[in-house]
Design an enzyme around this catalytic site. Structure first.
Site, PDB file in Angstrom:
ATOM      1  N   LYS A 116       0.924  -1.150  -0.020  1.00  0.00           N
ATOM      2  CA  LYS A 116      -0.039   0.100   0.079  1.00  0.00           C
ATOM      3  C   LYS A 116       0.894   1.210  -0.010  1.00  0.00           C
ATOM      4  O   LYS A 116       1.778   1.122   0.642  1.00  0.00           O
ATOM      5  CB  LYS A 116      -0.997   0.193   1.332  1.00  0.00           C
ATOM      6  CG  LYS A 116      -1.936   1.240   1.341  1.00  0.00           C
ATOM      7  CD  LYS A 116      -2.860   1.247   2.304  1.00  0.00           C
ATOM      8  CE  LYS A 116      -2.353   1.679   3.720  1.00  0.00           C
ATOM      9  NZ  LYS A 116      -1.765   2.904   3.821  1.00  0.00           N
ATOM     10  N   GLU A 185      -9.227   7.528   3.434  1.00  0.00           N
ATOM     11  CA  GLU A 185      -9.458   7.942   4.801  1.00  0.00           C
ATOM     12  C   GLU A 185      -9.697   9.363   5.270  1.00  0.00           C
ATOM     13  O   GLU A 185      -9.407  10.242   4.659  1.00  0.00           O
ATOM     14  CB  GLU A 185      -7.740   7.810   5.527  1.00  0.00           C
ATOM     15  CG  GLU A 185      -7.594   8.024   6.872  1.00  0.00           C
ATOM     16  CD  GLU A 185      -6.384   7.437   7.492  1.00  0.00           C
ATOM     17  OE1 GLU A 185      -5.557   6.997   6.981  1.00  0.00           O
ATOM     18  OE2 GLU A 185      -6.002   7.925   8.707  1.00  0.00           O
TER      19      GLU A 185
HETATM   20  O1  KIV Z   1      -1.090   2.554   8.593  1.00  0.00           O
HETATM   21  C1  KIV Z   1      -2.271   2.375   8.876  1.00  0.00           C
HETATM   22  O2  KIV Z   1      -2.893   1.739   9.758  1.00  0.00           O
HETATM   23  C2  KIV Z   1      -3.169   2.685   7.883  1.00  0.00           C
HETATM   24  C3  KIV Z   1      -4.750   2.600   8.081  1.00  0.00           C
HETATM   25  C4  KIV Z   1      -4.911   3.521   8.880  1.00  0.00           C
HETATM   26  C5  KIV Z   1      -5.191   2.513   6.877  1.00  0.00           C
HETATM   27  O3  KIV Z   1      -2.555   3.261   6.767  1.00  0.00           O
END
Ligand code: KIV
Length: 286
Positions: A116, A185
């Site tokens: 991600k 988010e």
């Molecule tokens: O780092 C994380 O936990 C996140 C989530 C809050 C989506 O990016």
């Protein structure tokens, strides 16, 4: 029978069938096993570990080596959930080549199933190169915690003039570049709804309303590990912080009072059971 692993294709089919996706963060093997067995579809090894595990004020100090270490632990704890590794701050922002090399390391050294990264259209080229190289990418727009200083703190995004259009353009650019899902988010629920109806890939909301294709929460928040932290978008499904403190209090008083350990929890020199069976055989290890 071997459990079927959730894949990026499963997630796409879930959106198509209108089935909600349940995603949580995980940082170690024991929690990962519990969240996996509890039915979470996706486990994100989030760089939020910089805050909830390491105790920093932001996610910025987290390194790629730390992420790889936690990813390895989480993957070992799961049999079903899809495991996503978060790309930490400044491991992909400097250049596409840097992002390619570091995402590759997270997959190879961390063993996660996808990565991600935060940001929209600005990372379209990187996303498209990663996908061509066989690395599935989850996008993340709205409040992007790695831009904490640029944003001026953890604030709801998209309310300003042109905010809706900017978020929609970012979501479309990520979809076109080939992401398999997008985290939304801290954005207004109606903007998240519009994005969810516009893009073909699943949207996973956190503080983005109920219309998203799935939801994600930081597991420590939804389990109520920190009784002083309760932002509006978090629902506590347990109060483990209090439960843990109560258990520790009971342990401390039984140690001090001499009632722990009992004879049954101790070993004798000539005890047959102790010499014949492995020490940990009764704790249900797989
Ligand atoms: O780092 C994380 O936990 C996140 C989530 C809050 C989506 O990016």
């Amino acid at each position: 029978m071997k459990t079927q692993r959730v894949t990026i294709h499963t997630l796409r089919q879930m959106k198509e069938r209108g089935e909600k996706i349940a995603m949580l963060t995980a940082y170690d093997a024991t929690f990962a096993r519990l969240l996996d067995e509890g039915g979470a579809d996706v486990l994100l090894v989030g760089d939020s570990l910089g805050m909830v595990v390491q105790g920093n004020d932001t996610t910025l100090p987290v390194t790629l080596e730390e992420m790889a270490y936690h990813c390895r632990a989480v993957v070992r704890g799961t049999t079903r959930a899809h495991v996503v590794g978060d790309m930490p701050f400044m491991t992909y922002q400097a250049s596409v080549e840097q992002g390619m090399a570091n995402a590759g390391r997270l997959i190879k050294e961390g063993g996660c199933h996808s990565v991600k990264l935060e940001g929209g259209a600005v990372h379209a080229e990187l996303v498209s190169r990663l996908v061509s190289a066989g690395i599935p990418v989850m996008g993340h727009i709205g409040l992007t915690p790695q831009s904490y200083h640029q944003l001026g703190g953890f604030k709801v995004q998209g309310r300003e003039a042109g905010g809706r259009e900017r978020l929609l353009a970012d979501a479309r650019a990520l979809e076109e570049a080939g992401v398999y899902a997008i985290v939304l988010e801290a954005i207004p629920a109606d903007i998240a709804r519009e994005i969810t109806e516009t893009v073909s890939v699943p949207t996973i909301g956190i503080g983005a309303g109920v219309a998203c294709d799935g939801q994600v929460l930081v597991s420590y928040d939804m389990l109520g590990m920190d009784e002083t932290f309760k932002p509006r978008f978090v629902r506590r499904f347990a109060t483990l912080g209090n439960t843990i403190k109560e258990a520790v209090g009971a342990y401390v008083s039984e140690v001090r009072g001499g009632s722990f350990p009992s004879d049954a929890e101790s070993f004798a020199v000539n005890e047959v059971r102790a010499t014949q069976s492995p020490l940990y055989s009764t704790v249900g290890k797989k």
